[in-house]
Motif scaffolding. Structure first.
Motif, PDB file in Angstrom:
ATOM      1  N   ALA A   1      35.901  46.808  38.354  1.00 28.89           N
ATOM      2  CA  ALA A   1      37.357  46.809  38.226  1.00 28.89           C
ATOM      3  C   ALA A   1      38.027  46.388  39.526  1.00 28.89           C
ATOM      4  O   ALA A   1      39.044  45.674  39.514  1.00 28.89           O
ATOM      5  N   VAL A   2      37.489  46.831  40.667  1.00 23.89           N
ATOM      6  CA  VAL A   2      38.060  46.457  41.967  1.00 23.89           C
ATOM      7  C   VAL A   2      37.998  44.943  42.153  1.00 23.89           C
ATOM      8  O   VAL A   2      38.984  44.300  42.535  1.00 23.89           O
ATOM      9  N   ILE A   3      36.828  44.358  41.887  1.00 20.99           N
ATOM     10  CA  ILE A   3      36.695  42.909  42.002  1.00 20.99           C
ATOM     11  C   ILE A   3      37.577  42.211  40.968  1.00 20.99           C
ATOM     12  O   ILE A   3      38.211  41.189  41.249  1.00 20.99           O
ATOM     13  N   GLY A   4      37.648  42.795  39.777  1.00 22.20           N
ATOM     14  CA  GLY A   4      38.447  42.198  38.714  1.00 22.20           C
ATOM     15  C   GLY A   4      39.922  42.081  39.057  1.00 22.20           C
ATOM     16  O   GLY A   4      40.570  41.082  38.699  1.00 22.20           O
ATOM     17  N   THR A   5      40.471  43.077  39.745  1.00 24.44           N
ATOM     18  CA  THR A   5      41.890  43.000  40.118  1.00 24.44           C
ATOM     19  C   THR A   5      42.147  41.816  41.044  1.00 24.44           C
ATOM     20  O   THR A   5      43.152  41.114  40.912  1.00 24.44           O
ATOM     21  N   GLY A   6      41.231  41.604  41.994  1.00 23.15           N
ATOM     22  CA  GLY A   6      41.400  40.470  42.901  1.00 23.15           C
ATOM     23  C   GLY A   6      41.329  39.145  42.178  1.00 23.15           C
ATOM     24  O   GLY A   6      42.150  38.242  42.404  1.00 23.15           O
ATOM     25  N   VAL A   7      40.358  39.010  41.277  1.00 22.23           N
ATOM     26  CA  VAL A   7      40.188  37.763  40.530  1.00 22.23           C
ATOM     27  C   VAL A   7      41.375  37.528  39.594  1.00 22.23           C
ATOM     28  O   VAL A   7      41.889  36.404  39.482  1.00 22.23           O
ATOM     29  N   ALA A   8      41.831  38.586  38.913  1.00 22.87           N
ATOM     30  CA  ALA A   8      42.929  38.440  37.951  1.00 22.87           C
ATOM     31  C   ALA A   8      44.231  38.043  38.635  1.00 22.87           C
ATOM     32  O   ALA A   8      45.008  37.241  38.099  1.00 22.87           O
ATOM     33  N   LEU A   9      44.471  38.601  39.829  1.00 25.70           N
ATOM     34  CA  LEU A   9      45.733  38.336  40.520  1.00 25.70           C
ATOM     35  C   LEU A   9      45.724  37.026  41.299  1.00 25.70           C
ATOM     36  O   LEU A   9      46.781  36.540  41.698  1.00 25.70           O
ATOM     37  N   TYR A  10      44.556  36.467  41.532  1.00 24.68           N
ATOM     38  CA  TYR A  10      44.468  35.267  42.371  1.00 24.68           C
ATOM     39  C   TYR A  10      45.380  34.134  41.905  1.00 24.68           C
ATOM     40  O   TYR A  10      46.151  33.585  42.712  1.00 24.68           O
ATOM     41  N   PRO A  11      45.341  33.718  40.634  1.00 31.24           N
ATOM     42  CA  PRO A  11      46.192  32.582  40.242  1.00 31.24           C
ATOM     43  C   PRO A  11      47.683  32.871  40.356  1.00 31.24           C
ATOM     44  O   PRO A  11      48.473  31.955  40.591  1.00 31.24           O
ATOM     45  N   VAL A  12      48.054  34.149  40.193  1.00 29.74           N
ATOM     46  CA  VAL A  12      49.476  34.501  40.297  1.00 29.74           C
ATOM     47  C   VAL A  12      49.934  34.437  41.749  1.00 29.74           C
ATOM     48  O   VAL A  12      50.990  33.864  42.066  1.00 29.74           O
ATOM     49  N   ILE A  13      49.146  35.025  42.651  1.00 30.41           N
ATOM     50  CA  ILE A  13      49.525  35.036  44.066  1.00 30.41           C
ATOM     51  C   ILE A  13      49.439  33.635  44.667  1.00 30.41           C
ATOM     52  O   ILE A  13      50.253  33.249  45.512  1.00 30.41           O
ATOM     53  N   ARG A  14      48.463  32.845  44.229  1.00 35.98           N
ATOM     54  CA  ARG A  14      48.236  31.523  44.814  1.00 35.98           C
ATOM     55  C   ARG A  14      49.442  30.609  44.644  1.00 35.98           C
ATOM     56  O   ARG A  14      49.672  29.706  45.463  1.00 35.98           O
ATOM     57  N   ARG A  15      50.235  30.818  43.629  1.00 37.43           N
ATOM     58  CA  ARG A  15      51.396  29.958  43.402  1.00 37.43           C
ATOM     59  C   ARG A  15      52.387  30.025  44.549  1.00 37.43           C
ATOM     60  O   ARG A  15      53.149  29.095  44.786  1.00 37.43           O
ATOM     61  N   ARG A  16      52.402  31.142  45.258  1.00 41.11           N
ATOM     62  CA  ARG A  16      53.354  31.318  46.354  1.00 41.11           C
ATOM     63  C   ARG A  16      52.690  31.309  47.724  1.00 41.11           C
ATOM     64  O   ARG A  16      53.282  30.872  48.693  1.00 41.11           O
ATOM     65  N   HIS A  17      51.458  31.844  47.812  1.00 43.73           N
ATOM     66  CA  HIS A  17      50.819  31.924  49.126  1.00 43.73           C
ATOM     67  C   HIS A  17      49.308  31.905  48.934  1.00 43.73           C
ATOM     68  O   HIS A  17      48.683  32.940  48.720  1.00 43.73           O
ATOM     69  N   GLU A  18      48.724  30.720  49.030  1.00 38.26           N
ATOM     70  CA  GLU A  18      47.297  30.568  48.741  1.00 38.26           C
ATOM     71  C   GLU A  18      46.430  31.340  49.724  1.00 38.26           C
ATOM     72  O   GLU A  18      45.412  31.928  49.341  1.00 38.26           O
ATOM     73  N   ALA A  19      46.814  31.359  50.996  1.00 38.19           N
ATOM     74  CA  ALA A  19      46.010  32.054  52.010  1.00 38.19           C
ATOM     75  C   ALA A  19      45.929  33.547  51.718  1.00 38.19           C
ATOM     76  O   ALA A  19      44.848  34.152  51.817  1.00 38.19           O
TER      77      ALA A  19
END
Length: 232
Positions: A61-79
């Motif tokens: 679940a911990v890893i899953g949260t990072g993977v799930a949120l990646y495309p959403v966060i990347r739209r504004r700040h990829e780093a």
């Protein structure tokens, strides 16, 4: 349900899973944290192993949260998106070290119980010392994983949420406060100001718990707020 709404639901579920799995795991495998007393006693291996199973669910679940949120966060700040995924992977890896230590304590108890009847000269004290050392490894992993790494990851995610307005500002501020507090508490524990398992430590962790649960409920019920640009 569009992609962003689906991502919000998945992320909310995963955050709730992390909370349930973390609490259930700690409660179930707690007997093994007695270390020396556990390897020399009758043990509660099925209960401890059930706790370890909960911890494995937590890792996913911990890893899953990072993977799930990646495309959403990347739209504004990829780093920051990459940093959050890497941070969650690091947090999961440190937790895994603690889980392996608990499993090793169970193995020591089973080995000692098996040899007691066959080898009268076996030294239980050596097993007890080894078990105590393994519990110490687990305790340090718990400090560095669900405290330091969790605090840093919370700060990164809450900062992004605050800057982009993905969730209401008060939720992001709760995350910023919770991440800061749990990191400060970890430093205090590191320098021996108070025990890791204490009333003060529990109070310091409460805001992060409230942040994750509040964020999960928000994502499940309302989803993300439309992303705005960073302020100049």
């Amino acid at each position: 349900m569009d992609g962003t709404r689906r991502t919000a639901v998945v992320t909310g579920v995963l955050f709730l899973v992390t909370e349930v799995a973390a609490v259930a795991g700690l409660v179930l495998y707690r007997p093994a944290l007695d270390g020396a007393a556990y390897v020399g006693g009758p043990g509660a291996d099925p209960r401890v192993l059930a706790g370890v199973l909960c911890e494995m669910v937590l890792l996913i679940a911990v890893i899953g949260t990072g993977v799930a949120l990646y495309p959403v966060i990347r739209r504004r700040h990829e780093a920051l998106a990459v940093g959050y995924v890497c941070g969650r992977l690091l947090e999961a890896a440190v937790i895994a070290v603690g889980v392996v230590s608990v499993l090793a304590v169970v193995t020591l108890r089973q080995d000692l119980a098996g040899r007691a009847g066959e080898s009268p000269g076996v030294d239980p004290a050596a097993y007890e010392v080894a078990a105590s050392a393994l519990v110490a490894v687990r305790d340090w992993a718990f400090l560095l994983g669900p405290n330091v790494a969790l605090g840093a990851n919370t700060l990164v995610l809450a900062y992004v949420m605050h800057r982009t307005g993905l969730v209401p500002r008060w939720i992001a501020l709760l995350g910023l406060a919770g991440g800061t507090l749990i990191c400060a508490s970890a430093v205090a524990v590191l320098f021996g100001l108070y025990p890791q398992v204490s009333a003060v430590g529990a109070l310091a962790a409460l805001p992060v718990f409230a942040w994750e649960v509040t964020l999960a409920v928000r994502l499940l019920t309302r989803g993300f707020t439309p992303i705005r640009k960073y302020p100049d």
